[in-house]
Design a protein around this motif. Structure first.
Motif, PDB file in Angstrom:
ATOM      1  N   ALA A 106     -32.615  50.642 -18.295  1.00 38.81           N
ATOM      2  CA  ALA A 106     -33.674  51.641 -18.083  1.00 38.81           C
ATOM      3  C   ALA A 106     -33.284  52.618 -16.982  1.00 38.81           C
ATOM      4  O   ALA A 106     -32.630  52.246 -16.002  1.00 38.81           O
ATOM      5  N   THR A 107     -33.698  53.869 -17.139  1.00 35.13           N
ATOM      6  CA  THR A 107     -33.437  54.908 -16.151  1.00 35.13           C
ATOM      7  C   THR A 107     -34.732  55.309 -15.460  1.00 35.13           C
ATOM      8  O   THR A 107     -35.837  54.936 -15.905  1.00 35.13           O
ATOM      9  N   MET A 108     -34.607  56.097 -14.416  1.00 36.83           N
ATOM     10  CA  MET A 108     -35.786  56.601 -13.722  1.00 36.83           C
ATOM     11  C   MET A 108     -36.635  57.476 -14.655  1.00 36.83           C
ATOM     12  O   MET A 108     -37.863  57.489 -14.578  1.00 36.83           O
ATOM     13  N   ARG A 109     -35.968  58.174 -15.561  1.00 34.22           N
ATOM     14  CA  ARG A 109     -36.687  58.999 -16.525  1.00 34.22           C
ATOM     15  C   ARG A 109     -37.562  58.127 -17.443  1.00 34.22           C
ATOM     16  O   ARG A 109     -38.682  58.503 -17.799  1.00 34.22           O
ATOM     17  N   ASP A 110     -37.035  56.947 -17.827  1.00 30.42           N
ATOM     18  CA  ASP A 110     -37.815  56.031 -18.664  1.00 30.42           C
ATOM     19  C   ASP A 110     -39.062  55.562 -17.922  1.00 30.42           C
ATOM     20  O   ASP A 110     -40.153  55.458 -18.505  1.00 30.42           O
ATOM     21  N   VAL A 111     -38.900  55.244 -16.629  1.00 29.41           N
ATOM     22  CA  VAL A 111     -40.032  54.793 -15.818  1.00 29.41           C
ATOM     23  C   VAL A 111     -41.075  55.895 -15.714  1.00 29.41           C
ATOM     24  O   VAL A 111     -42.289  55.657 -15.850  1.00 29.41           O
ATOM     25  N   ALA A 112     -40.626  57.124 -15.483  1.00 28.94           N
ATOM     26  CA  ALA A 112     -41.549  58.254 -15.359  1.00 28.94           C
ATOM     27  C   ALA A 112     -42.333  58.461 -16.641  1.00 28.94           C
ATOM     28  O   ALA A 112     -43.555  58.700 -16.618  1.00 28.94           O
ATOM     29  N   LEU A 147     -43.032  56.215 -19.030  1.00 30.34           N
ATOM     30  CA  LEU A 147     -43.978  55.120 -19.263  1.00 30.34           C
ATOM     31  C   LEU A 147     -45.173  55.194 -18.320  1.00 30.34           C
ATOM     32  O   LEU A 147     -46.316  54.922 -18.716  1.00 30.34           O
ATOM     33  N   ALA A 148     -44.924  55.585 -17.069  1.00 31.24           N
ATOM     34  CA  ALA A 148     -46.021  55.657 -16.084  1.00 31.24           C
ATOM     35  C   ALA A 148     -46.795  56.963 -16.186  1.00 31.24           C
ATOM     36  O   ALA A 148     -47.875  57.085 -15.589  1.00 31.24           O
ATOM     37  N   GLY A 149     -46.253  57.943 -16.908  1.00 33.56           N
ATOM     38  CA  GLY A 149     -46.934  59.228 -17.040  1.00 33.56           C
ATOM     39  C   GLY A 149     -46.912  60.036 -15.763  1.00 33.56           C
ATOM     40  O   GLY A 149     -47.901  60.714 -15.428  1.00 33.56           O
ATOM     41  N   VAL A 150     -45.774  59.976 -15.029  1.00 33.61           N
ATOM     42  CA  VAL A 150     -45.656  60.720 -13.781  1.00 33.61           C
ATOM     43  C   VAL A 150     -44.327  61.480 -13.786  1.00 33.61           C
ATOM     44  O   VAL A 150     -43.532  61.343 -14.719  1.00 33.61           O
ATOM     45  N   SER A 151     -44.088  62.259 -12.747  1.00 33.64           N
ATOM     46  CA  SER A 151     -42.842  63.014 -12.651  1.00 33.64           C
ATOM     47  C   SER A 151     -41.712  62.148 -12.095  1.00 33.64           C
ATOM     48  O   SER A 151     -41.944  61.088 -11.498  1.00 33.64           O
ATOM     49  N   LEU A 152     -40.465  62.634 -12.299  1.00 35.92           N
ATOM     50  CA  LEU A 152     -39.315  61.944 -11.726  1.00 35.92           C
ATOM     51  C   LEU A 152     -39.413  61.865 -10.210  1.00 35.92           C
ATOM     52  O   LEU A 152     -39.053  60.861  -9.594  1.00 35.92           O
ATOM     53  N   LYS A 153     -39.894  62.929  -9.592  1.00 35.64           N
ATOM     54  CA  LYS A 153     -40.026  62.967  -8.140  1.00 35.64           C
ATOM     55  C   LYS A 153     -40.973  61.880  -7.654  1.00 35.64           C
ATOM     56  O   LYS A 153     -40.718  61.226  -6.635  1.00 35.64           O
ATOM     57  N   THR A 154     -42.046  61.659  -8.403  1.00 33.98           N
ATOM     58  CA  THR A 154     -43.005  60.623  -8.004  1.00 33.98           C
ATOM     59  C   THR A 154     -42.372  59.240  -8.088  1.00 33.98           C
ATOM     60  O   THR A 154     -42.540  58.409  -7.191  1.00 33.98           O
ATOM     61  N   VAL A 155     -41.616  58.991  -9.154  1.00 28.30           N
ATOM     62  CA  VAL A 155     -40.925  57.703  -9.276  1.00 28.30           C
ATOM     63  C   VAL A 155     -39.953  57.528  -8.112  1.00 28.30           C
ATOM     64  O   VAL A 155     -39.862  56.448  -7.513  1.00 28.30           O
ATOM     65  N   SER A 156     -39.219  58.585  -7.774  1.00 23.69           N
ATOM     66  CA  SER A 156     -38.266  58.529  -6.667  1.00 23.69           C
ATOM     67  C   SER A 156     -38.973  58.178  -5.364  1.00 23.69           C
ATOM     68  O   SER A 156     -38.477  57.359  -4.586  1.00 23.69           O
ATOM     69  N   ARG A 157     -40.140  58.776  -5.142  1.00 18.61           N
ATOM     70  CA  ARG A 157     -40.879  58.492  -3.903  1.00 18.61           C
ATOM     71  C   ARG A 157     -41.331  57.042  -3.842  1.00 18.61           C
ATOM     72  O   ARG A 157     -41.265  56.392  -2.795  1.00 18.61           O
ATOM     73  N   VAL A 158     -41.771  56.516  -4.972  1.00 15.31           N
ATOM     74  CA  VAL A 158     -42.230  55.126  -4.989  1.00 15.31           C
ATOM     75  C   VAL A 158     -41.051  54.175  -4.777  1.00 15.31           C
ATOM     76  O   VAL A 158     -41.121  53.255  -3.968  1.00 15.31           O
ATOM     77  N   GLN A 204     -41.493  47.102 -13.524  1.00 13.35           N
ATOM     78  CA  GLN A 204     -41.418  45.693 -13.887  1.00 13.35           C
ATOM     79  C   GLN A 204     -41.263  45.517 -15.393  1.00 13.35           C
ATOM     80  O   GLN A 204     -40.460  44.691 -15.856  1.00 13.35           O
ATOM     81  N   ARG A 205     -42.014  46.302 -16.169  1.00 11.90           N
ATOM     82  CA  ARG A 205     -41.966  46.168 -17.620  1.00 11.90           C
ATOM     83  C   ARG A 205     -40.588  46.542 -18.170  1.00 11.90           C
ATOM     84  O   ARG A 205     -40.087  45.911 -19.105  1.00 11.90           O
ATOM     85  N   LEU A 206     -39.959  47.540 -17.581  1.00 11.96           N
ATOM     86  CA  LEU A 206     -38.666  48.017 -18.067  1.00 11.96           C
ATOM     87  C   LEU A 206     -37.474  47.330 -17.404  1.00 11.96           C
ATOM     88  O   LEU A 206     -36.325  47.610 -17.744  1.00 11.96           O
ATOM     89  N   ASP A 207     -37.752  46.423 -16.440  1.00 14.14           N
ATOM     90  CA  ASP A 207     -36.664  45.790 -15.668  1.00 14.14           C
ATOM     91  C   ASP A 207     -35.776  46.845 -15.033  1.00 14.14           C
ATOM     92  O   ASP A 207     -34.540  46.724 -14.997  1.00 14.14           O
ATOM     93  N   PRO A 238     -52.328  55.119  -4.078  1.00 17.89           N
ATOM     94  CA  PRO A 238     -52.176  53.704  -4.428  1.00 17.89           C
ATOM     95  C   PRO A 238     -52.195  53.437  -5.926  1.00 17.89           C
ATOM     96  O   PRO A 238     -51.419  52.616  -6.425  1.00 17.89           O
ATOM     97  N   ASP A 239     -53.083  54.129  -6.675  1.00 15.88           N
ATOM     98  CA  ASP A 239     -53.169  53.846  -8.105  1.00 15.88           C
ATOM     99  C   ASP A 239     -51.910  54.311  -8.838  1.00 15.88           C
ATOM    100  O   ASP A 239     -51.440  53.664  -9.784  1.00 15.88           O
ATOM    101  N   VAL A 240     -51.333  55.438  -8.399  1.00 19.69           N
ATOM    102  CA  VAL A 240     -50.090  55.911  -9.008  1.00 19.69           C
ATOM    103  C   VAL A 240     -48.949  54.942  -8.683  1.00 19.69           C
ATOM    104  O   VAL A 240     -48.106  54.647  -9.532  1.00 19.69           O
ATOM    105  N   ARG A 241     -48.911  54.438  -7.447  1.00 26.78           N
ATOM    106  CA  ARG A 241     -47.880  53.467  -7.068  1.00 26.78           C
ATOM    107  C   ARG A 241     -47.966  52.234  -7.970  1.00 26.78           C
ATOM    108  O   ARG A 241     -46.939  51.683  -8.387  1.00 26.78           O
ATOM    109  N   GLU A 242     -49.174  51.806  -8.254  1.00 24.64           N
ATOM    110  CA  GLU A 242     -49.355  50.627  -9.100  1.00 24.64           C
ATOM    111  C   GLU A 242     -48.835  50.886 -10.514  1.00 24.64           C
ATOM    112  O   GLU A 242     -48.188  50.022 -11.116  1.00 24.64           O
ATOM    113  N   ARG A 243     -49.114  52.089 -11.044  1.00 24.54           N
ATOM    114  CA  ARG A 243     -48.638  52.428 -12.384  1.00 24.54           C
ATOM    115  C   ARG A 243     -47.109  52.452 -12.439  1.00 24.54           C
ATOM    116  O   ARG A 243     -46.494  51.956 -13.385  1.00 24.54           O
ATOM    117  N   VAL A 244     -46.508  53.057 -11.428  1.00 24.92           N
ATOM    118  CA  VAL A 244     -45.052  53.114 -11.380  1.00 24.92           C
ATOM    119  C   VAL A 244     -44.466  51.710 -11.241  1.00 24.92           C
ATOM    120  O   VAL A 244     -43.491  51.353 -11.917  1.00 24.92           O
TER     121      VAL A 244
END
Length: 347
Positions: free
Chosen positions: A14-20, A22-33, A53-56, A42-48
């Motif tokens: 899985a890549t950061m793009r895959d995480v973004a 699935l979580a419905g957020v931007s790449l930058k947000t995933v990077s920050r988390v 976890q789901r994508l390993d 907090p709710d966005v952090r939980e989604r990310v």
């Protein structure tokens, strides 16, 4: 790169793009988390986190460090004589503990006293963009490091001082250690003391030999040259040397083994000859189970934890931008009396 699931099926990592996605957020947000930065609710952090976890998903820490710092890889290289040796292993563990607090990994390798191997491994580590080097050199001079030092790769020498370059170093007082071992045996009445040393080209062996000789000279004595053996490189060689010395018409009443593996060989030979309670023995460097031998081994101990901590402090200070003059730190050894070094000379 593909990964294999517990069911045996292979799927792309899985890549950061895959995480973004699935979580419905931007790449930058995933990077920050992932990098534990502020600015995410907090709710966005939980989604990310749930998507991770789901994508390993596993972040590329090296790439992340390079992006954030422009130069850091989050790795340091450590080249020691032999990673299986108890001194080297203890040193690496101390470095690892310190590096963990800096979120840094340690790449370690054995030099096996090989000059060409030393330069090859240094080159390999530098090409991997390590943030710094810890080096227990096998070479006589380390001028080859000048270019790397000039381009900003810091280095700290350990156990053996640098030659040809002026960089931080942390060493034991080997002269004092050799003197302490000899004095301990001389104080107990020994006059025929055998001594085994490693390669004479190594500063550590040279200084331990000088300390051993100086302890005799201070008392108006001179070691029997037949009992002082240089160039003993292994446990088996040490055992053979001690057997040979015990066969002399006037054999030694005590032995100083100038390195931990040499002490192991001496212990073996004394036991094989049945004189381990008659011939005194002092080793240089402690090692696991030395206190459980019969008799327990008296040693000149190096504080490996302290040495590793000082090395790490200097290295991470340099990585952090410290440009002060190089420091050459010397740590005093201690003599640990356990029994083998307290055996009196035979009447």
């Amino acid at each position: 790169m593909a990964v294999t699931s517990l069911s045996g099926e292979s799927r792309p990592r899985a890549t950061m793009r895959d995480v973004a996605a699935l979580a419905g957020v931007s790449l930058k947000t995933v990077s920050r988390v992932v990098n534990e930065e502020a600015g995410v609710s907090p709710d966005v952090r939980e989604r990310v986190a749930a998507a991770v976890q789901r994508l390993d998903y596993r972040p590329n820490l090296a790439a992340s460090n390079l992006r954030r710092t422009g130069a850091r890889s989050g790795l340091i290289g450590a080249l020691v004589q032999d990673v299986s040796n108890s001194f080297s292993a203890g040193l690496l563990r101390s470095l690892e503990d310190a590096a963990r607090s800096h979120r840094t990994g340690v790449l370690a390798a054995s030099l096996d006293e090989g000059v060409d191997r030393e330069q090859e491994l240094v080159h390999d580590l530098v090409t991997r963009r390590v943030d710094g080097l810890v080096l227990m050199p096998a070479s006589d001079r380390q001028d080859y490091l000048v270019a790397e030092l000039r381009t900003g790769t810091p280095a700290v020498f350990v156990d053996r001082p640098p030659r040809g370059v002026d960089v931080d170093s942390v060493v034991i007082d080997n002269l004092l250690g050799g003197r302490m071992a000899a004095e301990h045996l001389l104080d107990r009445g020994h006059r025929r003391i055998a001594a085994l040393f490693h390669l004479p080209t190594l500063t550590t062996a040279q200084l331990r030999r000088e300390g051993f000789t100086a302890a005799h000279t201070d008392r108006g004595l001179r070691p029997d040259p037949r009992l002082v053996v240089d160039g003993v490189a292994s446990t088996d060689e040490a055992s053979e040397v001690v057997h040979r010395l015990l066969d002399l018409d006037d054999p030694p009443t005590a032995v100083f083994a100038g390195r931990n593996i040499l002490a192991s060989g001496a212990v073996r030979a004394l036991r094989e000859r049945g004189v381990h309670h008659e011939v005194a023995l002092v080793g240089f460097d402690d090692f696991p189970l030395a206190d459980l031998l019969d008799p327990p081994l008296t040693v000149v101990r190096q504080d490996v934890t302290k040495i590793g901590r000082l090395v790490a402090e200097r290295l991470f200070a340099r990585i952090g931008g410290d440009t002060s003059p190089p420091q050459h730190l010397v740590v005093d050894p201690t003599l640990v009396s356990r029994g083998s070094g307290e055996i009196p000379p035979r009447a």
